[in-house]
Structures are given as C-alpha cells and as structure tokens.
Write a protein that holds these residues in place. Structure first.
Motif, short mmCIF file in Angstrom:
data_model
loop_
_atom_site.label_atom_id
_atom_site.label_comp_id
_atom_site.label_asym_id
_atom_site.label_seq_id
_atom_site.Cartn_x
_atom_site.Cartn_y
_atom_site.Cartn_z
N VAL A 122 19.85 25.68 9.95
CA VAL A 122 19.41 24.44 9.30
C VAL A 122 17.89 24.46 9.22
N VAL A 123 17.37 24.17 8.03
CA VAL A 123 15.93 24.06 7.83
C VAL A 123 15.61 22.61 7.50
N ILE A 124 14.84 21.97 8.36
CA ILE A 124 14.42 20.58 8.13
C ILE A 124 13.01 20.63 7.58
N THR A 125 12.85 20.13 6.36
CA THR A 125 11.60 20.26 5.65
C THR A 125 11.25 18.94 5.00
N GLY A 126 10.26 18.93 4.12
CA GLY A 126 9.86 17.68 3.50
C GLY A 126 9.19 17.89 2.18
N GLY A 127 8.23 16.98 1.85
CA GLY A 127 7.59 15.99 2.68
C GLY A 127 7.11 16.53 4.01
N PRO A 155 9.39 10.84 10.40
CA PRO A 155 10.43 9.95 10.96
C PRO A 155 10.77 10.32 12.40
N LYS A 156 10.71 9.34 13.29
CA LYS A 156 11.01 9.61 14.70
C LYS A 156 12.47 10.00 14.92
N GLN A 157 13.33 9.65 13.98
CA GLN A 157 14.75 9.99 14.11
C GLN A 157 14.99 11.48 14.09
N ILE A 158 13.98 12.26 13.70
CA ILE A 158 14.15 13.71 13.67
C ILE A 158 14.47 14.25 15.06
N VAL A 159 13.97 13.57 16.09
CA VAL A 159 14.25 14.01 17.46
C VAL A 159 15.74 13.97 17.73
N HIS A 160 16.39 12.87 17.40
CA HIS A 160 17.82 12.72 17.64
C HIS A 160 18.63 13.65 16.73
N LEU A 161 18.16 13.85 15.51
CA LEU A 161 18.85 14.74 14.59
C LEU A 161 18.86 16.17 15.13
N THR A 162 17.72 16.64 15.59
CA THR A 162 17.67 18.01 16.10
C THR A 162 18.49 18.16 17.38
N GLU A 163 18.50 17.14 18.21
CA GLU A 163 19.31 17.21 19.44
C GLU A 163 20.79 17.34 19.10
N LYS A 164 21.23 16.59 18.09
CA LYS A 164 22.64 16.65 17.69
C LYS A 164 22.97 18.01 17.09
N LEU A 165 22.09 18.54 16.25
CA LEU A 165 22.32 19.85 15.64
C LEU A 165 22.32 20.95 16.69
N ASN A 166 21.49 20.79 17.71
CA ASN A 166 21.47 21.75 18.80
C ASN A 166 22.81 21.74 19.56
N GLU A 167 23.34 20.55 19.78
CA GLU A 167 24.64 20.43 20.44
C GLU A 167 25.74 21.12 19.63
N LEU A 168 25.59 21.11 18.30
CA LEU A 168 26.57 21.74 17.41
C LEU A 168 26.28 23.23 17.21
N GLU A 169 25.27 23.74 17.91
CA GLU A 169 24.92 25.16 17.93
C GLU A 169 24.42 25.69 16.59
N PHE A 170 23.73 24.83 15.85
CA PHE A 170 23.01 25.30 14.67
C PHE A 170 21.67 25.88 15.10
N HIS A 171 21.20 26.88 14.37
CA HIS A 171 19.82 27.35 14.52
C HIS A 171 18.93 26.41 13.73
N ILE A 172 17.87 25.90 14.33
CA ILE A 172 17.04 24.86 13.70
C ILE A 172 15.63 25.37 13.43
N THR A 173 15.24 25.35 12.17
CA THR A 173 13.86 25.59 11.76
C THR A 173 13.26 24.29 11.25
N ILE A 174 12.05 24.00 11.67
CA ILE A 174 11.34 22.83 11.15
C ILE A 174 10.09 23.31 10.43
N GLU A 175 9.93 22.87 9.18
CA GLU A 175 8.77 23.23 8.37
C GLU A 175 7.82 22.04 8.34
N THR A 176 6.63 22.23 8.90
CA THR A 176 5.68 21.13 9.07
C THR A 176 4.26 21.58 8.77
#
Length: 230
Positions: free
Chosen positions: A69-74, A79-100
């Motif tokens: 999963v690549v979380i990008t923008g913008g 958004p502070k909700q990104i913290v909870h989103l990444t935690e949930k995706l981590n629990e589901l064992e997705f690989h998480i990239t954030i573009e900032t």
C-alpha cells in the motif's frame, strides 16, 4: 479523511519501482509546488470523506492483486487519522509506503518512508500562488523533520531535479541531514512528458552515478502517460 482516489497499479518511482501496489491518495497539502502533477489533491483539493473502515475495505478489495500500500497525496501526513490507518494496515500485514514532502512528523506504522524534500525549483509562480508563495517557501524546508523521519523509518530521499544548479542545492541539503546512505538518495527528473524526461535523463543519470546516488525514472509516465489512476 478526505480521499482523492484509491486504485491499484504499479509503483512507478523509487526503490520499489514495478511493485504492484494499492495507492491511497489523500487530498489536501501544506505546500503549493509549481510543478505539482496532482493539483486535484493540492492546489484545488477534491475528493470525498471516507471513514477508516471504508478506506481499509477499499484497500482489502485489491488484496489478490497487491500486498503493498502506498499512501500519498497531497500531503498524507496532514490528517492525523493516518496513524490509525497505518496501524490497521500493519495488522493486516500490508507493506506500507508513505510518500511525503518531509514537513510533518507522525509516529506510525511504516515499512518505507519516501521523503521528497522540495527545492527552490518547486516555488510556484507568484501570480498564481498569491499568499501561498510565502507559505510554500516557509513550510517546504524542514531538515529537522527529515532527519527525524530518517532516524525513525527505513527511508528513501527523492529529490526532483530540473537543472544542474539543483544538484548544488541537493548536496547542500544533504550536508544538513547527515549521516545518510548515498544509495538511498534518488534524483528524479522533473516533468510529465516522456521526451522531456528523456532529455533530462541524459545528463542526470551520469550525475547520479558519479555521486553514488540513484537515478529515479518516472516509469508510470513511460507505462501509462500522465494519467490519473496509474
């Protein structure tokens, strides 16, 4: 969260180029880059509000196609909700990239932080930007935040380069955030047209090789053209 789009494609930039990925594009940005190729998520942010579970379900619907999963923008760190989103995706064992752009820090779940510090070449036209010109120049340079992100996460540093003068600025920037790994410094030509990118690659690729940096092509432009949802 205000979400511009969620789609499945291949990562077109960086160390994971070619990897099948689900892209989650948040809408809204604290910068106004003149060369921004996603103005619908920055200059004129559009999208619709989605709850955390709704976003997760949309991502999971692509699970057979991609486990990255690549979380990008913008700017997805807004958004502070990104913290909870990444935690949930981590629990589901997705690989998480954030573009900032590296102007905001959050402690969250992240396998790769793709930091793209903005150089002077990102400054927008004064007439177009109005008061955003000052805000952009004030906000874009945050080496303290970049160092914090580098210390916390596996990282890549991706600089958008338009001319050889930008190389001087990149090296000055890197001197402010030492230590860093040269093989995690990526230089990417600015542009959205294939011919334009090829002309810049001709001098930028050898410039990267001589410095031990990584040349970063924009492969999604080559694969699909400058199109949304790719």
């Amino acid at each position: 969260m205000l979400i511009s789009e969620i789609y499945c494609s291949r990562q077109g930039e960086g160390l994971l180029t070619g990897t099948p990925s689900v892209f989650v594009r948040t809408s809204g940005c604290n910068l106004r880059c003149g060369f921004c190729d996603t103005p619908f998520a920055s200059w004129e942010p559009e999208g619709h509000q989605m709850g955390l579970q709704e976003i997760v379900e949309a991502i999971v619907s692509y699970r057979e196609e991609a486990k990255h999963v690549v979380i990008t923008g913008g700017e997805p760190m807004l958004p502070k909700q990104i913290v909870h989103l990444t935690e949930k995706l981590n629990e589901l064992e997705f690989h998480i990239t954030i573009e900032t752009a590296g102007t905001i820090f959050h402690k969250l779940a992240c396998d790769l932080i793709s930091i793209s510090p903005k150089l002077k070449n990102s400054d927008p036209d004064a007439q177009r930007a109005g008061p955003w010109l000052h805000r952009h120049r004030t906000n874009r340079h945050r080496p303290d935040v970049v160092r914090q992100l580098m210390n916390q996460y596996r990282y890549q540093l991706k600089f958008v380069v338009d001319s050889d003068q930008d190389l001087i600025e990149v090296e000055k920037y890197l001197a402010q955030i030492e230590p860093y790994s040269p093989n995690r410094v990526l230089l990417m030509p600015e542009g959205i047209e294939l011919l334009q990118l090829e002309r810049k690659e001709a001098w930028l690729r050898p410039a990267c090789e001589s410095r031990g940096f990584v040349f970063c092509p924009r492969m999604h432009i080559q694969w699909y053209g400058n199109k949304r949802g790719t």
